[in-house]
Design an enzyme around this catalytic site. Structure first.
Site, PDB file in Angstrom:
ATOM      1  N   GLY A  18     -63.426 -12.990 -22.009  1.00 49.04           N
ATOM      2  CA  GLY A  18     -63.450 -14.150 -22.907  1.00 49.04           C
ATOM      3  C   GLY A  18     -62.110 -14.865 -22.895  1.00 49.04           C
ATOM      4  N   ASP A 146     -74.728  -2.662 -15.412  1.00 48.54           N
ATOM      5  CA  ASP A 146     -75.621  -2.480 -16.567  1.00 48.54           C
ATOM      6  C   ASP A 146     -77.013  -2.965 -16.177  1.00 48.54           C
ATOM      7  OD1 ASP A 146     -73.320  -1.926 -17.937  1.00 48.54           O
ATOM      8  OD2 ASP A 146     -73.281  -3.811 -19.079  1.00 48.54           O
ATOM      9  N   THR A 187     -56.917   1.300  -6.794  1.00 44.50           N
ATOM     10  CA  THR A 187     -57.764   0.127  -6.540  1.00 44.50           C
ATOM     11  C   THR A 187     -59.239   0.494  -6.361  1.00 44.50           C
ATOM     12  OG1 THR A 187     -57.497   0.249  -4.145  1.00 44.50           O
ATOM     13  CG2 THR A 187     -55.862  -1.037  -5.340  1.00 44.50           C
ATOM     14  N   LYS A 188     -59.529   1.790  -6.284  1.00 44.41           N
ATOM     15  CA  LYS A 188     -60.907   2.207  -5.987  1.00 44.41           C
ATOM     16  C   LYS A 188     -61.941   1.683  -6.999  1.00 44.41           C
ATOM     17  CE  LYS A 188     -61.610   5.123  -2.969  1.00 44.41           C
ATOM     18  NZ  LYS A 188     -61.463   4.793  -1.550  1.00 44.41           N
ATOM     19  N   GLY A 353     -68.724 -10.844 -46.308  1.00 46.76           N
ATOM     20  CA  GLY A 353     -69.307  -9.510 -46.233  1.00 46.76           C
ATOM     21  C   GLY A 353     -70.743  -9.501 -46.714  1.00 46.76           C
ATOM     22  N   CYS A 380     -66.175 -16.646 -48.802  1.00 46.33           N
ATOM     23  CA  CYS A 380     -67.620 -16.427 -48.882  1.00 46.33           C
ATOM     24  C   CYS A 380     -67.953 -15.277 -49.827  1.00 46.33           C
ATOM     25  CB  CYS A 380     -68.183 -16.233 -47.480  1.00 46.33           C
ATOM     26  SG  CYS A 380     -69.933 -16.638 -47.401  1.00 46.33           S
ATOM     27  N   GLU A 404     -77.995  -9.857 -54.516  1.00 46.43           N
ATOM     28  CA  GLU A 404     -77.978  -9.273 -53.166  1.00 46.43           C
ATOM     29  C   GLU A 404     -77.710  -7.760 -53.242  1.00 46.43           C
ATOM     30  OE1 GLU A 404     -74.789 -10.764 -50.673  1.00 46.43           O
ATOM     31  OE2 GLU A 404     -75.256  -9.376 -49.051  1.00 46.43           O
ATOM     32  N   HIS A 513     -66.385 -20.624 -44.390  1.00 47.95           N
ATOM     33  CA  HIS A 513     -65.482 -19.807 -43.562  1.00 47.95           C
ATOM     34  C   HIS A 513     -64.460 -20.707 -42.861  1.00 47.95           C
ATOM     35  CE1 HIS A 513     -67.671 -15.953 -43.773  1.00 47.95           C
ATOM     36  NE2 HIS A 513     -68.698 -16.737 -44.023  1.00 47.95           N
ATOM     37  N   GLU A 515     -61.819 -19.952 -41.473  1.00 45.61           N
ATOM     38  CA  GLU A 515     -61.201 -19.300 -40.306  1.00 45.61           C
ATOM     39  C   GLU A 515     -61.811 -19.761 -38.985  1.00 45.61           C
ATOM     40  OE1 GLU A 515     -63.155 -17.828 -42.546  1.00 45.61           O
ATOM     41  OE2 GLU A 515     -64.297 -16.133 -41.752  1.00 45.61           O
TER      42      GLU A 515
HETATM   43  N1  GLN Z   1     -73.604 -11.798 -48.394  1.00 46.82           N
HETATM   44  C1  GLN Z   1     -73.218 -13.051 -48.942  1.00 46.82           C
HETATM   45  C2  GLN Z   1     -74.297 -14.100 -48.812  1.00 46.82           C
HETATM   46  O1  GLN Z   1     -75.214 -13.962 -48.063  1.00 46.82           O
HETATM   47  C3  GLN Z   1     -71.929 -13.553 -48.319  1.00 46.82           C
HETATM   48  C4  GLN Z   1     -72.066 -13.840 -46.857  1.00 46.82           C
HETATM   49  C5  GLN Z   1     -70.748 -13.950 -46.156  1.00 46.82           C
HETATM   50  O2  GLN Z   1     -69.711 -13.544 -46.652  1.00 46.82           O
HETATM   51  N2  GLN Z   1     -70.757 -14.535 -44.975  1.00 46.82           N
HETATM   52  O3  GLN Z   1     -74.233 -15.108 -49.452  1.00 46.82           O
END
Ligand code: GLN
Length: 537
Positions: A18, A146, A187-188, A353, A380, A404, A513, A515
């Site tokens: 990548g 693979d 190198t094998k 999460g 999030c 949730e 997000h 990031e």
């Molecule tokens: N689990 C939470 C939701 O579905 C947060 C999702 C996340 O952090 N990307 O809203």
């Protein structure tokens, strides 16, 4: 017409295909070419969206809402070109498309087979949505040998025949290990890996050899001879000190030069390596440091929060500060140990999460950040946890939680009923888990005089989302009365996108997000501001 560069890997996984593809893409783009980078993944999941980060690292999200392999994050960060849904495909999606077509009777009575039907669909993917690109760099996931990779390798072999050798180039990346006992570079494994590739009809044009130390000329000659590749096309890639050095290192090894030579092309302009030199310099030499705690569930896996780790480092680059990431497993974080474990940190981050495990540790850390006025960023799930913490400890709703995680809680956070996407209403669901979240770019309007507006310096932003749960809007007034500010809302004012606190120097939760949009050459303002605040703490 576009030229196609296929990147395969051999010997072991995690060689950095990548990063190599992304670095090559940068070098070509910087020399005036239009480049696109895409990835084919041989697993049977339709996309990585339902996979645990333990399995596959982070799930990267594109502007157009695709849940993709994390390598697309590398591509974006190195090329500054936003990836699309059409840049990543899996064997699962290919088979699912083919089986759908078969059920409709679209194959007109034919037997549906790997060759030609699966390979045709792969070739269709390689060419789709390509307009004026000079180069399409296409990475094949997995390792040569693979079983799953075979249809992809067969498809790229056919593709080269279809459009011509002069329009396609095969790069094979292998490992050249150093044996301590005999003090030798071996190198094998490379010879065997290329042999495997040739047995299915692909002769690599360039072999990139990943090695811990520089490969002596004798061994290069051996690789050239046994792998049937000109010696100048045996490119070494010695472990770099920071990934930002990779484009410089590939340039020094003349990877881009050999690619252009192969296609008989001349650079349109001079390559610009200055930004990478500057960044490498900051990352390696800066004396100022700041400790940031990332408290999550997947902290033991290096790639689970890839974009996040990167975004924090970018924030550091912008402030000329080295960011030390302290990864803490939220499951083991007991409230009585928090002070001890977090005493050396100047910023606390709770990332995205799913699921209940480790949530109490996250909530306890948020309480600590709020009370001690430590800069806090909740992303999030992290924002949802911050809302629950506030509900429990400030609004005194003892049973506050998220539906949730707990069916019997007081659902401060619940399933989103519906949302607006391009003028269409989409219904929320937690029945089918694949591809049903609120995904991709959505707008948020920013509140006047808020910290967030001061950071972004604009009235409205577009950020990438991946969630299914949201704050129960009926409780918004109660929160506001107690000092929680909703400083970003969806344009219809229905979904809170950003929260911050009145009596705290830097406490921000975002439902999106950020990031995913941070890039080393243009760090995200939210991360820059977070690191700056942490430095002041
Ligand atoms: N689990 C939470 C939701 O579905 C947060 C999702 C996340 O952090 N990307 O809203």
């Amino acid at each position: 017409m576009a030229r196609y560069i296929f990147v395969t890997g051999g010997v072991v996984s995690s060689l950095g295909k990548g990063l190599s593809s992304a670095s090559l893409a940068y070098l070509l783009k910087s020399q005036g070419f239009k480049v696109r980078v895409r990835k084919m993944d041989p697993y049977l999941n339709v996309d990585p969206g339902t996979m645990s980060p333990f399995q596959h690292g982070e799930v990267f999200v594109t502007d157009d809402g695709a849940e993709t392999d994390l390598d697309l994050g590398h591509y974006e960060r190195f090329t500054n070109i936003s990836a699309k849904q059409s840049d990543n495909i899996t064997a699962g999606r290919i088979y699912s498309d083919i089986i759908k077509k078969e059920r409709k009777g679209n194959y007109l009575g034919k037997t549906v087979q790997v060759i030609p039907h699966v390979t045709d669909r792969i070739k269709e993917f390689i060419k789709c949505d390509i307009k004026k690109e000079d180069f399409v760099i296409c990475e094949v996931g997995g390792t040569v040998g693979d079983i799953e990779s075979l249809p992809f390798l067969e498809a790229i072999r056919q593709f080269s025949n279809d459009i011509g050798k002069n329009k396609t180039l095969f790069i094979h990346l292998t490992l050249v290990p150093f044996m301590k006992s005999s003090d030798e570079i071996k190198t094998k494994p490379t010879q065997h890996s290329v042999k495997e590739l040739r047995s299915i009809g692909i002769q690599p044009d360039i072999v990139i050899c990943r090695s811990q130390q520089s490969i002596p000329i004798e061994q290069r000659k051996k690789i050239s001879l046994f792998c049937n590749v000109p010696i100048e096309n045996v490119i070494e890639t010695v472990d770099v000190r920071t990934i930002y050095e990779a484009p410089i290192s590939f340039y020094n090894e003349k990877l881009d030069k050999q690619v252009l030579k192969y296609f008989k092309l001349k650079p349109k302009k001079k390559v610009n390596l200055l930004p990478w030199k500057k960044i490498t310099n900051i990352v390696l030499r800066t004396k100022k440091e700041v400790n940031i705690a990332i408290i999550g569930k997947y902290v033991n896996l290096k790639d689970a929060y890839k974009s996040l780790d990167e975004a924090l480092i970018h924030g550091g680059i912008n402030n000329n500060i080295k960011v030390n990431l302290l990864r803490l497993e939220s499951d083991n974080l007991k409230s009585n140990e928090i002070t001890n474990k977090l005493k050396k940190v100047s910023g606390i981050l709770i990332p995205g999460g799913f699921g209940k495990r480790g949530t109490e540790g996250k909530i306890a850390a948020i309480k600590y950040a709020r009370n001690k006025k430590i800069p806090f960023l909740g992303i999030c799930f992290g924002m949802q946890m911050a809302i629950i913490e506030y509900a429990r400890n400030v609004l005194k709703i003892q049973k506050a939680g998220s539906s949730e995680l707990d069916k019997n809680c007081f659902p401060v956070i619940g399933l989103i009923h519906e949302w607006n996407k391009d003028g269409k209403l989409i219904k929320g669901t937690n029945k089918d888990l694949g591809g049903t979240m609120r995904l991709g770019l959505y707008e948020a309007k920013l509140k006047h005089n808020s910290l967030i507006k001061n950071i972004y310096k604009t009235n409205s932003i577009n950020e990438r989302h991946r969630h299914r749960y949201e704050l129960n809007n009926n409780l918004k007034d109660q929160f506001e009365k107690k000092g929680l500010i909703f400083s970003g809302m969806s344009p219809d004012n229905k979904l809170p996108e950003i929260i911050e606190l009145k009596n705290h120097p830097w406490f921000i939760g975002v439902q999106f997000h950020p990031e995913f949009k941070s890039r080393p050459l243009s760090p995200h303002p939210l991360f820059s501001s977070f690191i700056k605040a942490a430095n002041f703490y």
